[in-house]
Motif scaffolding. Sequence first.
Motif, PDB file in Angstrom:
ATOM      1  N   UNK A   1       0.853  -1.271   0.119  1.00 55.64           N
ATOM      2  CA  UNK A   1       0.104   0.057   0.007  1.00 55.64           C
ATOM      3  C   UNK A   1       0.843   1.309   0.105  1.00 55.64           C
ATOM      4  N   UNK A   2       0.541   2.137  -0.894  1.00 53.78           N
ATOM      5  CA  UNK A   2       0.956   3.579  -0.726  1.00 53.78           C
ATOM      6  C   UNK A   2       0.043   4.471  -0.189  1.00 53.78           C
TER       7      UNK A   2
ATOM      8  N   UNK B   1       0.956  -2.305   8.426  1.00 54.02           N
ATOM      9  CA  UNK B   1       2.118  -2.992   7.857  1.00 54.02           C
ATOM     10  C   UNK B   1       1.927  -3.113   6.338  1.00 54.02           C
ATOM     11  N   UNK B   2       3.074  -3.118   5.758  1.00 51.24           N
ATOM     12  CA  UNK B   2       3.092  -3.232   4.131  1.00 51.24           C
ATOM     13  C   UNK B   2       2.770  -1.827   3.542  1.00 51.24           C
TER      14      UNK B   2
ATOM     15  N   UNK C   1      12.125  -0.171  -3.593  1.00 48.49           N
ATOM     16  CA  UNK C   1      12.685  -1.185  -2.487  1.00 48.49           C
ATOM     17  C   UNK C   1      11.609  -2.271  -1.867  1.00 48.49           C
ATOM     18  N   UNK C   2      10.508  -1.682  -1.823  1.00 49.40           N
ATOM     19  CA  UNK C   2       9.429  -2.389  -1.304  1.00 49.40           C
ATOM     20  C   UNK C   2       9.040  -3.534  -2.449  1.00 49.40           C
TER      21      UNK C   2
END
Length: 362
Positions: free
Chosen positions: A215-216, A230-231, A270-271
């Motif tokens: 998720x952004x 998270x994430x 990076x994610x």
Amino acid sequence: MNLSIAIVGLPNVGKSTLFNALLKKQQAFVANYPFATIEPNIGVVPVPDARLQKLAEIEKEEHKMTNLPPIIPAIVKFVDIAGLVKGAAEGEGLGNKFLSHIREADAICQVVRYFKDPSASSGQAQIIIRQGSVDPESDFEVVNTELILADLQTLENQKEPKKNPTKEDLLRWSAVQKLKTASNEGKLAKDIGLTEEEKGAAKSLQLLTMKPMFIVANVDEEDLKNNYPEDTIAVCAKIESELSELSEEEQKDYLKSLGLEKSGLEKVIEKGYEMLGLISFLTAGEKEVRAWTIKKGMNAVDAAGVIHTDFSKKFIKAEVVSFDDFVSNNGWKGARANGKSRFEGRDYIIKDGDVIEFKIGS
């Protein structure tokens, strides 16, 4: 291999603004109304990697070159998908026309709106916004639901194996049954407990919710350092747009002034690498300095094939130096003289940042 990320979300969450900023140009048309993005916008951006510049400087010095050798970074492809709305899987809005574009991506980046939009504070603009984004949690659930419903359509279309099924047929049908049951319960396919064999058999289904997803949170500048689920990566599309107008040095100074270590682009890439288990190995010489993207755990002979298929077929050995040793010994010559380079065989597992020269037969 190169990473491909589909950017999804409801209308007016800032997907296209983020996409433009990531690409550092106004490639996607941005407007404050639903479906401003009709066809998917596709853009390729270089993966930021400061190691390449350092390697190029070393090569220039070692070979007494007038200019730096060409630097070729790894790349990421971003696909800006048209805004989804509630009921998209059943034909609402632009329907599921664009879900096929998500199937081609390696990972999904779901943009969720956390920012406050002054331009949508009153009148028609406010009404239009409410057709799309409402609040982060419900936005997230709407998009996930539409992806699950699209997967359910795929699963419903699968037929039970006929007489004398193969082991592969049985595994696939077992996976379909498990996936269908769990999807009807609102679970993402990636979170469903399939065996490794069932996962392999189900791969051909190309389920959307089987893909890694992060998720952004598109936030206001003052909210960048808040805690998020998270994430989730907090990104301010406005800041990213401003960064896109600056030189590399100016970007560093601007980020530093904001108390930030990395740009949104760096964090998103990076994610993606982390979730897909990707790393980069490096090659360095007079002709070019380059980063190559591979799966973590890949061996030397397969990594050679990423450069060229013939390199796998004619692989002899790989000369390897860690990035730090390459830099501290000022290149290949110093690394060899000081015993920091070594030869590895076809089964050597490549590490992130390995500088490699493959020895290939004729």
